[in-house]
Scaffold this motif. Structure first.
Motif, PDB file in Angstrom:
ATOM      1  N   SER A  47       4.639  -9.385  10.801  1.00 53.09           N
ATOM      2  CA  SER A  47       3.522  -9.833   9.996  1.00 53.09           C
ATOM      3  C   SER A  47       3.371  -8.881   8.820  1.00 53.09           C
ATOM      4  O   SER A  47       3.909  -7.788   8.820  1.00 53.09           O
ATOM      5  CB  SER A  47       2.240  -9.875  10.838  1.00 53.09           C
ATOM      6  OG  SER A  47       1.933  -8.580  11.313  1.00 53.09           O
ATOM      7  N   LYS A  48       2.652  -9.321   7.834  1.00 52.84           N
ATOM      8  CA  LYS A  48       2.404  -8.479   6.666  1.00 52.84           C
ATOM      9  C   LYS A  48       1.104  -7.723   6.887  1.00 52.84           C
ATOM     10  O   LYS A  48       0.097  -8.300   7.282  1.00 52.84           O
ATOM     11  CB  LYS A  48       2.280  -9.332   5.399  1.00 52.84           C
ATOM     12  CG  LYS A  48       3.594  -9.873   4.897  1.00 52.84           C
ATOM     13  CD  LYS A  48       4.280  -8.853   4.029  1.00 52.84           C
ATOM     14  CE  LYS A  48       5.438  -9.486   3.292  1.00 52.84           C
ATOM     15  NZ  LYS A  48       5.874  -8.707   2.169  1.00 52.84           N
ATOM     16  N   GLY A  49       1.141  -6.429   6.645  1.00 52.54           N
ATOM     17  CA  GLY A  49      -0.044  -5.595   6.765  1.00 52.54           C
ATOM     18  C   GLY A  49      -0.872  -5.642   5.490  1.00 52.54           C
ATOM     19  O   GLY A  49      -0.482  -6.269   4.506  1.00 52.54           O
ATOM     20  N   GLU A  53       3.139  -4.054   3.782  1.00 48.88           N
ATOM     21  CA  GLU A  53       4.230  -3.597   4.640  1.00 48.88           C
ATOM     22  C   GLU A  53       4.496  -4.621   5.746  1.00 48.88           C
ATOM     23  O   GLU A  53       3.628  -5.402   6.097  1.00 48.88           O
ATOM     24  CB  GLU A  53       3.916  -2.225   5.259  1.00 48.88           C
ATOM     25  CG  GLU A  53       2.814  -2.232   6.304  1.00 48.88           C
ATOM     26  CD  GLU A  53       1.408  -2.090   5.750  1.00 48.88           C
ATOM     27  OE1 GLU A  53       0.496  -1.872   6.560  1.00 48.88           O
ATOM     28  OE2 GLU A  53       1.208  -2.221   4.542  1.00 48.88           O
ATOM     29  N   TYR A  54       5.713  -4.590   6.244  1.00 45.37           N
ATOM     30  CA  TYR A  54       6.066  -5.424   7.396  1.00 45.37           C
ATOM     31  C   TYR A  54       5.642  -4.679   8.645  1.00 45.37           C
ATOM     32  O   TYR A  54       5.914  -3.494   8.792  1.00 45.37           O
ATOM     33  CB  TYR A  54       7.573  -5.686   7.429  1.00 45.37           C
ATOM     34  CG  TYR A  54       8.046  -6.556   6.293  1.00 45.37           C
ATOM     35  CD1 TYR A  54       8.016  -7.946   6.401  1.00 45.37           C
ATOM     36  CD2 TYR A  54       8.524  -5.996   5.117  1.00 45.37           C
ATOM     37  CE1 TYR A  54       8.447  -8.744   5.364  1.00 45.37           C
ATOM     38  CE2 TYR A  54       8.956  -6.788   4.069  1.00 45.37           C
ATOM     39  CZ  TYR A  54       8.919  -8.160   4.199  1.00 45.37           C
ATOM     40  OH  TYR A  54       9.350  -8.953   3.168  1.00 45.37           O
ATOM     41  N   MET A  55       4.996  -5.384   9.561  1.00 42.17           N
ATOM     42  CA  MET A  55       4.491  -4.763  10.784  1.00 42.17           C
ATOM     43  C   MET A  55       5.068  -5.469  12.000  1.00 42.17           C
ATOM     44  O   MET A  55       5.037  -6.691  12.090  1.00 42.17           O
ATOM     45  CB  MET A  55       2.967  -4.804  10.816  1.00 42.17           C
ATOM     46  CG  MET A  55       2.315  -4.030   9.700  1.00 42.17           C
ATOM     47  SD  MET A  55       0.523  -4.052   9.767  1.00 42.17           S
ATOM     48  CE  MET A  55       0.222  -2.993  11.163  1.00 42.17           C
ATOM     49  N   THR A  65       6.584  -0.094  11.265  1.00 43.74           N
ATOM     50  CA  THR A  65       6.343  -0.658   9.940  1.00 43.74           C
ATOM     51  C   THR A  65       7.522  -0.365   9.021  1.00 43.74           C
ATOM     52  O   THR A  65       8.239   0.617   9.193  1.00 43.74           O
ATOM     53  CB  THR A  65       5.064  -0.071   9.306  1.00 43.74           C
ATOM     54  OG1 THR A  65       5.218   1.347   9.179  1.00 43.74           O
ATOM     55  CG2 THR A  65       3.837  -0.386  10.138  1.00 43.74           C
ATOM     56  N   VAL A  66       7.704  -1.243   8.059  1.00 42.73           N
ATOM     57  CA  VAL A  66       8.667  -1.022   6.985  1.00 42.73           C
ATOM     58  C   VAL A  66       7.882  -1.196   5.691  1.00 42.73           C
ATOM     59  O   VAL A  66       7.273  -2.242   5.452  1.00 42.73           O
ATOM     60  CB  VAL A  66       9.841  -2.026   7.049  1.00 42.73           C
ATOM     61  CG1 VAL A  66      10.827  -1.770   5.915  1.00 42.73           C
ATOM     62  CG2 VAL A  66      10.537  -1.946   8.394  1.00 42.73           C
ATOM     63  N   GLY A  76       8.304   3.365   9.760  1.00 40.62           N
ATOM     64  CA  GLY A  76       7.332   4.168  10.486  1.00 40.62           C
ATOM     65  C   GLY A  76       7.000   3.609  11.845  1.00 40.62           C
ATOM     66  O   GLY A  76       7.136   2.411  12.095  1.00 40.62           O
ATOM     67  N   ILE A  77       6.583   4.501  12.714  1.00 38.26           N
ATOM     68  CA  ILE A  77       5.999   4.122  14.008  1.00 38.26           C
ATOM     69  C   ILE A  77       4.671   4.843  14.057  1.00 38.26           C
ATOM     70  O   ILE A  77       4.620   6.071  13.947  1.00 38.26           O
ATOM     71  CB  ILE A  77       6.898   4.527  15.193  1.00 38.26           C
ATOM     72  CG1 ILE A  77       8.241   3.805  15.098  1.00 38.26           C
ATOM     73  CG2 ILE A  77       6.205   4.194  16.520  1.00 38.26           C
ATOM     74  CD1 ILE A  77       9.242   4.236  16.139  1.00 38.26           C
ATOM     75  N   ARG A  78       3.592   4.078  14.192  1.00 35.57           N
ATOM     76  CA  ARG A  78       2.282   4.671  14.043  1.00 35.57           C
ATOM     77  C   ARG A  78       1.265   3.947  14.903  1.00 35.57           C
ATOM     78  O   ARG A  78       1.369   2.749  15.139  1.00 35.57           O
ATOM     79  CB  ARG A  78       1.865   4.584  12.574  1.00 35.57           C
ATOM     80  CG  ARG A  78       0.580   5.300  12.230  1.00 35.57           C
ATOM     81  CD  ARG A  78       0.514   5.607  10.748  1.00 35.57           C
ATOM     82  NE  ARG A  78       1.624   6.455  10.292  1.00 35.57           N
ATOM     83  CZ  ARG A  78       1.668   7.779  10.428  1.00 35.57           C
ATOM     84  NH1 ARG A  78       0.680   8.420  11.026  1.00 35.57           N
ATOM     85  NH2 ARG A  78       2.697   8.462   9.969  1.00 35.57           N
TER      86      ARG A  78
END
Length: 119
Positions: A47-49, A53-55, A65-66, A76-78
């Motif tokens: 999905s889009k954040g 960003e891609y989530m 996330t990208v 990222g991993i968050r």
């Protein structure tokens, strides 16, 4: 005194009461299959954040996330938190550059082996 099974005729054991139970089981199996398929779709889809960003959801409040930061692609991993119905990134997490991400992917088989070894 209750009748024993010997005295119950075959027509009584195949009563209408048994048929809806069988239909219900089929419906339950179909519903379970649909739920499993929808979970697979949720896991595989992104999905889009709020920042574009891609989530990709990993657990309830943890996402991969990208995104782009200062012109660089970051993976990222968050952990996120809920701020009035809006997801916001928390302090706990890591962001990897494209080079770091590629390096991590090179080691993925070794990491999998280590996880299996310690499990």
């Amino acid at each position: 005194m209750p009748k024993s099974k010997e005295f119950i005729s075959s027509s009584e054991s195949d009563s209408d009461n048994d048929q809806p139970k069988q239909k219900k089981k089929k419906v339950e199996k179909k519903e379970k299959k649909e739920k499993t398929e929808s979970k697979k779709e949720e896991k595989s889809s992104s999905s889009k954040g709020p920042g574009g960003e891609y989530m990709f959801q990993l657990s309830k409040m943890r996402f991969a996330t990208v995104s782009q930061f200062r012109g660089n692609v970051m993976v990222g991993i968050r952990e996120f938190y809920d701020a009035g119905g809006e997801l916001k990134p928390g302090k706990k997490g890591i962001s990897l550059s494209k080079d770091q991400w590629k390096k991590l992917k090179e080691h993925i088989d070794e990491i999998d082996d280590a996880v299996k070894d310690l499990s």
